[in-house]
Design an enzyme around this catalytic site. Structure first.
Site, short mmCIF file in Angstrom:
data_model
loop_
_atom_site.label_atom_id
_atom_site.label_comp_id
_atom_site.label_asym_id
_atom_site.label_seq_id
_atom_site.Cartn_x
_atom_site.Cartn_y
_atom_site.Cartn_z
N HIS A 95 0.84 -1.20 0.00
CA HIS A 95 0.00 0.00 0.00
C HIS A 95 0.87 1.25 0.00
CE1 HIS A 95 -4.14 -1.61 1.54
NE2 HIS A 95 -3.66 -2.29 0.54
N TYR A 149 -8.94 5.44 7.84
CA TYR A 149 -9.03 5.75 9.28
C TYR A 149 -10.05 6.88 9.41
CZ TYR A 149 -4.75 3.07 10.24
OH TYR A 149 -3.83 2.07 10.37
N PRO A 159 -3.97 0.03 18.85
CA PRO A 159 -3.73 -0.43 17.47
C PRO A 159 -3.83 0.65 16.40
CG PRO A 159 -5.84 -1.25 18.30
CD PRO A 159 -5.15 -0.60 19.46
N LYS A 197 1.29 -0.39 15.07
CA LYS A 197 2.70 -0.48 15.45
C LYS A 197 3.08 -1.72 16.28
CE LYS A 197 4.38 2.95 13.38
NZ LYS A 197 4.18 2.30 12.08
N TYR A 256 4.13 6.35 10.16
CA TYR A 256 3.27 5.22 9.78
C TYR A 256 4.07 4.14 9.05
CZ TYR A 256 -0.98 2.75 8.52
OH TYR A 256 -1.95 1.78 8.40
P1 RFL Z 1 1.93 -12.18 21.35
O1 RFL Z 1 1.48 -12.25 19.93
O2 RFL Z 1 0.91 -11.89 22.40
O3 RFL Z 1 2.60 -13.60 21.66
C1 RFL Z 1 2.97 -13.99 22.95
C2 RFL Z 1 2.94 -15.50 23.03
O4 RFL Z 1 3.34 -15.91 24.34
C3 RFL Z 1 2.46 -16.93 24.80
N1 RFL Z 1 2.48 -16.95 26.28
C4 RFL Z 1 3.22 -17.80 27.02
N2 RFL Z 1 4.04 -18.79 26.66
C5 RFL Z 1 4.64 -19.49 27.65
N3 RFL Z 1 4.43 -19.24 28.97
C6 RFL Z 1 3.60 -18.26 29.37
N4 RFL Z 1 3.39 -18.03 30.68
C7 RFL Z 1 2.96 -17.49 28.39
N5 RFL Z 1 2.08 -16.45 28.41
C8 RFL Z 1 1.82 -16.13 27.13
C9 RFL Z 1 1.13 -16.56 24.20
O5 RFL Z 1 0.25 -17.69 24.13
C10 RFL Z 1 1.54 -16.06 22.82
O6 RFL Z 1 1.58 -17.11 21.86
O7 RFL Z 1 3.12 -11.14 21.56
P2 RFL Z 1 4.32 -10.69 20.58
O8 RFL Z 1 4.96 -11.90 19.96
O9 RFL Z 1 5.10 -9.72 21.34
O10 RFL Z 1 3.59 -9.96 19.36
C11 RFL Z 1 2.94 -8.72 19.53
C12 RFL Z 1 1.74 -8.61 18.59
O11 RFL Z 1 0.95 -9.78 18.68
C13 RFL Z 1 0.89 -7.37 18.89
O12 RFL Z 1 1.70 -6.28 19.20
C14 RFL Z 1 0.00 -7.00 17.68
O13 RFL Z 1 -0.97 -7.97 17.45
C15 RFL Z 1 -0.67 -5.66 17.93
N6 RFL Z 1 -1.59 -5.27 16.85
C16 RFL Z 1 -1.10 -4.72 15.68
N7 RFL Z 1 0.23 -4.58 15.47
C17 RFL Z 1 0.70 -4.12 14.28
O14 RFL Z 1 1.92 -4.00 14.13
N8 RFL Z 1 -0.13 -3.75 13.24
C18 RFL Z 1 -1.48 -3.86 13.36
O15 RFL Z 1 -2.17 -3.58 12.39
C19 RFL Z 1 -2.02 -4.33 14.62
N9 RFL Z 1 -3.34 -4.46 14.79
C20 RFL Z 1 -2.96 -5.45 17.01
C21 RFL Z 1 -3.83 -5.02 15.95
C22 RFL Z 1 -3.51 -6.04 18.15
C23 RFL Z 1 -4.85 -6.20 18.28
N10 RFL Z 1 -5.33 -6.84 19.46
C24 RFL Z 1 -6.32 -7.85 19.47
C25 RFL Z 1 -4.62 -6.67 20.70
C26 RFL Z 1 -5.19 -5.17 16.07
C27 RFL Z 1 -5.72 -5.73 17.24
C28 RFL Z 1 -7.22 -5.81 17.33
C1 PHB Z 2 -5.83 -4.59 10.79
O1 PHB Z 2 -5.96 -4.78 9.58
O2 PHB Z 2 -6.13 -5.45 11.64
C2 PHB Z 2 -5.34 -3.28 11.26
C3 PHB Z 2 -4.86 -2.36 10.34
C4 PHB Z 2 -4.40 -1.12 10.78
C5 PHB Z 2 -4.43 -0.81 12.12
C6 PHB Z 2 -4.89 -1.74 13.03
C7 PHB Z 2 -5.36 -2.97 12.62
O3 PHB Z 2 -4.00 0.41 12.52
#
Ligand code: RFL
Ligand code: PHB
Length: 389
Positions: free
Chosen positions: A72, A200, A292, A296, A384
């Protein structure tokens, strides 16, 4: 069992760290609390910075991403019923790639399995020991059997609710936090996206985001109150509310269909300092959370493990502590900038319950200024697409 680096957590941070260490010639074992299928069923991030893609390429996990990911060159800001394009490529010379976190995780897991990398899934009672001394180890139960993993270093990549940060003595860690008075209700549906770029939207009814996973799968979010219950949101109610937050042309173009996932996520900014305690290092969501809005979270996790893999390789292979001593400071410098950006974009586009008419006018004025100034748009675009490592 023995390894050089014990990695706690098989999310993107742990998996990418494992591959970066392998590239550098350092051995690791990943200990994950959940099953492989559970981890792969989580729907989360969707937007990858170019730096994240470069790291995935470096470890050989970029093939499917380049085939299926959507590059994008811009994003749209919608307010006052009008859409304004931010030309990411024109303003920065860089772009982002839309490719789901689920797919990144799958690609990394498959690569690790193909290379014979060891991961223990469904590990219970994971506990970290002696990481303030010179011989740390991890214990866990697997299939009812108590197991001990000896290692040189522990990487805490176990997310916000994990055991790693919680194992550090409270007086050795300082946290900074903002909890926002709203959440995001997200829906995934097999319908074509309303627009070919992300939208957004800041509307009087609250924030909305139009995102996607592919040309046939859409991801939409709307700001909701923290006490909303998912059972109260039929698909129809979600689509109706989303439409009300879009401009007339987008609302008319919106394709709707049955949801394949629906969930509510609270929004939080959080940083724990420092990201190191003895031989334990925190990375990704274990150390920090961003709302989110700036996309980032996953990208910050990738940045952390880039720094951490270099530091651990230096320590394990060359016996030099320079990298691990600098890790926390290096990572935090980048983390705080992303925290600022995510907080700013969240504050700019959401409706706050206590917002006064004056504050609403300030938001409007800032948005108007933003889209009228090339410099302001460049500042948004630069953040971004991702600040340099
Ligand atoms: P994770 O993905 O939470 O993985 C951690 C892992 O550790 C396990 N765990 C354990 N394992 C052993 N012993 C324990 N005691 C444990 N406790 C937990 C868990 O089961 C899991 O498998 O962390 P990590 O690897 O640091 O990754 C971070 C990302 O997942 C997170 O920052 C992103 O998902 C945030 N996020 C977004 N980030 C972006 O860069 N771009 C996006 O567009 C974006 N959109 C989002 C998001 C997060 C969202 N939610 C649901 C929080 C959109 C949403 C809705
Ligand atoms: C997504 O596609 O899940 C998404 C995209 C952009 C954001 C957050 C989530 O800022």
């Amino acid at each position: 069992m023995r390894t050089q680096v014990a990695i706690i957590g098989s999310g993107p941070a742990g998996l990418l760290l494992g591959q970066l260490l392998r590239e550098a010639g350092v051995d690791s074992v990943i200990i994950e609390r959940k099953s492989r299928d559970y981890v792969l069923a989580r729907i989360r991030a969707g937007v990858l910075e170019q730096g994240t893609v470069a790291l995935l390429d470096k470890v050989g996990a970029g093939a499917r991403l380049h085939a299926e990911g959507l590059p994008h060159d811009g994003v749209e800001l919608l307010f006052g019923a009008r859409r304004h394009r931010i030309d990411l490529a024109g303003l920065t010379g860089r772009h982002v790639t839309v490719y789901g976190q689920t797919e990144v995780t799958r690609d990394l897991m498959e690569l690790r399995a193909a290379q014979g990398g060891k991961t223990v899934f469904q590990a219970d009672e994971v506990a970290l020991h002696d990481f303030d001394g010179s011989r740390p180890f991890v214990t866990y139960r697997h299939g009812g059997v108590e197991t001990r993993l000896d290692c040189d270093y522990i990487a805490g990549c176990d997310g916000y609710h994990g055991v790693s940060r919680a194992s550090i003595p409270a007086q050795a860690i300082r946290s900074f936090e903002r909890v926002y008075p709203f959440g995001w209700l997200g829906i995934l549906a097999d319908v074509p996206p309303v627009s070919h770029e992300l939208i957004y939207a800041g509307s009087e009814r609250g924030f909305a985001l139009c995102s996607m996973r592919s040309a046939t799968r859409s991801r939409y979010y709307i700001q909701c109150a923290l006490d909303e219950r998912i059972e109260d949101w039929s698909d129809q109610r979600f689509w109706d509310e989303l439409r009300l937050r879009l401009d007339p042309a987008s609302a008319a173009a919106l394709k709707t269909g049955p949801s394949i996932e629906k969930s509510i996520a609270p929004l939080r900014s959080f940083v724990a300092e420092p990201m190191r305690f003895g031989r334990l290092f925190l990375a990704g969501d274990a150390a920090h959370i961003v709302p989110p809005t700036g996309a980032k979270g996953l990208n910050l996790a990738a940045g952390d493990v880039h720094y951490l893999s270099e530091a651990l390789a230096e320590a394990v292979l060359e016996g030099s502590a320079a990298g691990i001593d600098a890790y926390s400071q290096r990572a935090l410098a980048r983390v705080w900038k992303a925290e600022r950006f995510s907080w700013w974009l969240t504050s700019l586009l959401h409706r706050f319950p206590e917002q006064s008419p004056f504050e609403q006018r300030m938001q409007q004025a800032e948005l108007d200024y933003l889209v009228s100034s090339r410099h302001a748009m460049a500042a948004l675009a630069e953040n971004y697409v991702g600040l340099p490592y």
